[in-house]
Design a protein around this motif. Sequence first.
Motif, mmCIF file in Angstrom:
data_model
loop_
_atom_site.group_PDB
_atom_site.id
_atom_site.type_symbol
_atom_site.label_atom_id
_atom_site.label_comp_id
_atom_site.label_asym_id
_atom_site.label_seq_id
_atom_site.Cartn_x
_atom_site.Cartn_y
_atom_site.Cartn_z
ATOM 1 N N THR A 1 0.832 -1.207 0.000
ATOM 2 C CA THR A 1 0.000 0.000 0.000
ATOM 3 C C THR A 1 0.864 1.254 0.000
ATOM 4 O OG1 THR A 1 -1.653 -1.217 1.271
ATOM 5 C CG2 THR A 1 -1.880 1.164 1.183
ATOM 6 N N LEU A 2 1.869 1.296 0.852
ATOM 7 C CA LEU A 2 2.719 2.489 0.916
ATOM 8 C C LEU A 2 3.591 2.631 -0.323
ATOM 9 C CD1 LEU A 2 3.782 2.529 4.673
ATOM 10 C CD2 LEU A 2 1.955 3.774 3.541
ATOM 11 N N LEU B 1 1.703 4.769 -2.638
ATOM 12 C CA LEU B 1 1.801 6.173 -2.250
ATOM 13 C C LEU B 1 3.161 6.737 -2.645
ATOM 14 C CD1 LEU B 1 0.685 8.655 -0.802
ATOM 15 C CD2 LEU B 1 1.489 7.676 1.357
ATOM 16 N N LEU C 1 3.070 8.464 8.765
ATOM 17 C CA LEU C 1 1.643 8.305 8.496
ATOM 18 C C LEU C 1 0.987 7.630 9.698
ATOM 19 C CD1 LEU C 1 -0.297 8.892 6.114
ATOM 20 C CD2 LEU C 1 -0.017 6.515 5.434
ATOM 21 N N TYR D 1 -1.343 12.770 8.538
ATOM 22 C CA TYR D 1 0.034 12.938 8.059
ATOM 23 C C TYR D 1 0.439 14.376 8.320
ATOM 24 C CZ TYR D 1 4.189 12.779 5.091
ATOM 25 O OH TYR D 1 5.474 12.830 4.623
ATOM 26 N N VAL E 1 -0.696 13.661 0.463
ATOM 27 C CA VAL E 1 -0.412 12.331 1.000
ATOM 28 C C VAL E 1 -1.678 11.667 1.516
ATOM 29 C CG1 VAL E 1 0.724 11.096 2.902
ATOM 30 C CG2 VAL E 1 2.016 12.732 1.538
ATOM 31 N N PHE F 1 -3.395 8.627 -0.460
ATOM 32 C CA PHE F 1 -3.362 7.358 0.264
ATOM 33 C C PHE F 1 -4.762 6.765 0.382
ATOM 34 C CE2 PHE F 1 -3.829 5.015 4.238
ATOM 35 C CZ PHE F 1 -2.876 4.027 4.075
ATOM 36 N N GLU G 1 -5.940 5.492 -3.115
ATOM 37 C CA GLU G 1 -5.247 4.284 -3.550
ATOM 38 C C GLU G 1 -5.638 3.077 -2.701
ATOM 39 O OE1 GLU G 1 -3.477 3.928 -6.165
ATOM 40 O OE2 GLU G 1 -3.488 6.036 -6.744
#
Length: 746
Positions: A85-86, A89, A167, A182, A193, A197, A200
């Motif tokens: 997931t990150l 981002l 985060l 964030y 961000v 995030f 997504e």
Amino acid sequence: MDLWYLFNILWRKRWLIVLVTVLTAASTWIFLGSKAESYKARAVISTGIIEYKGLTLQKEGSFVQQFQIESSFNNLIEQMKSRSTLNLLTQRLLEHDLGVDNAAEPPFRQPDPGEFPFPQSEIDSIVQKLKTNLSDSINEPLTNQPPPSQKLAEAFGYDYQTLSEDLKIQRVGESDLVSVEYEAENPRLAHFVVKTFVEEFFKLYEEDIFYEENVALKFHEEQLKKRRAELDSIVQVINDYKKQNDLIDPNAQRGSIVSHLKELESDLEDQRKTATALKAQIDILNRKVQQYTRYTGDDYADQLFLSEDFNRIDQQIKSLQDKIIERKAHGNRNTRDLEAQIDELRRKQANYIAQGVPLNSELRQRVNEQVRSWIMETVEKKLDLELANAAIDSYEAEIQRQRQKFDKLLQDDSYLAGLQEEKDRVEKEYLRVRSDYDATRLRAEGLKNPLALVEPVEFPYEPEPSKRALFTLFAGVAGGTLTAVLLFLLAFIDNTLQNAWRFSQIVGLPLIGQVPKVHEPVLELHQLFAKEMPEKELEMLKESVRKLRSAIENQGVHQVLFTSLKEGEGKTFLTLMTAYALALKEKKVLVLDTNFRNNDLSAYKDQNTLLLKTNESLPLWKRIKRTLKGKAAGHTVGWQDPVLKNIHFIGNKGGDKSPSEVFANRDFAAILKQYRKHYDYVLMEAASVNDYSDAGELLPYVEKVVAVFSAEKSIGLNDKDALDWMKQMDGKLLGCVLNMVERNNA
């Protein structure tokens, strides 16, 4: 350890605590003041774990128990924090800052050129890959996209480690909500961000949900087909076996066979009885006939059976009898048509018999009509017997066939029972798989992303409050508290005697005085007692010595021994101080140096004034102060202390002998008695009890003993025997003096 002692420690170290508190608060204030302003963006997501508004058919039931709810939230948060997931981002951030997404906004961050080891060609290559990923991401699953360059992400501060730390993803209280926060130095970055995030992750989560359900549906569908094929195969085997073996209802068929067997056996028994009766009748008739002729009815019957026509009729009758038996074996009792045919054939046989058997003339002349009737009756009976025997054989054969058929049905029934049991098992498994398939299909058809954006991210126009004053206050309080705790710990692990309270807790002997620690390298006793001293600790020293003097006087004793557990606890110092204090009252004092191991007392013999060395150094600030005043530390040269005329010293040359060895062949008690005639007090010093036996050998020669303890030393296991000896002096222990006590502990 009492509270007063602890508070006393804090009070004595108050300036240290204040200093640490101020330094900690000042450092925090400066540090927070040097930090750049930060901006925080926040979004709130509804998870649907507790309040799901879609179809609520769960694989394991609804979330009704607390541990299930907490586990679901933990799984969701860990999924949100996952590397995959990150990485998405990270890729979006690099696309923005490198201009891949053709955004008109300037980049959020610019890496330091000196710490950016990427040539332009490598950056162009990474940009091209990001563009390719951006175009392919329209058709490719999000999880299949390659991770961005790790080194480049670290240069921008967008790598997995940094993002996972900055985060903040957590559940909002006990609600169904999860917050995403964030904080960054750039408000546009913070907003981007959080917004990116959430977008997504929503796509990724929905993709994962549908993927899992589709995989589960396909799996259950394959399992359903497999179980259906197994069930159909077993059903086909059962049907084919029944068809091949003419099985409709094995139980009913067995019952029918049993019923038919009973009827056939009953008919067989009747035929057997008939045959027996016929044999008896034939025998009777033959005997009658033989009375008149040498021929019997059997002979005539044999001749008759040689006839082809008669034999054909006989075979027809037997064939009809077999058909009747066969019908009865199949449960058909309607045999009237066959019986009518038999009757017709029997009439033909009777007519054939009635026409007579071809007899020669001689036989006809001999046999009268009566005999002839017996013979004809015998022939008829013989014919009936033959038919009865043929029927018996047919019945027995049919019964045997029916029994074999019954046994075969039993075997078939057992075999079918096994097939049926297997069919029931497979059918049960099929129904279970069918139920799972239907539930999965229903979930897949009604599937809906449970995540919902409850609080969209807002642009952070204002920076976050630094809370500088609050954090400074907290840091100062924490610093002071930790310092106090550290002091408490140090005091707790410090096992020195320190003060009267600890002395009573550890030693347990009577304490008659405390002598404060002085920070003067040399004490001139005349100056000390002649006037009031500006230093408070010196005044406390004088008073503590006076209290010790009073304790000796109040006891009415005149021969006192000073000793200690260990070396260096101040025996010599206190012996001289006590002698001088007694001499101040015009008392004659004799100081006997009986410490042959360490004869420091002998060094004070024949001095004009008593200058006591304390093994302490004068603090720097005191030395400066005295220098400015023109007053040097020391004593007055060439001056005779008048008090010393009342103090006499008897020293020794030292050595390793004990007192009993030195006094051998001498009456030391008598010597002391002579001294008492000239002196009011005799003060003696013995070596340390732990190391030597001197104090024990001198004990018979004194009236009381003063035990000196240093507040700077601790009591250990090695001191136990010496303490026990002091407690068992038969009342000769005057008391203990705690020496070198810090003024704040006194």
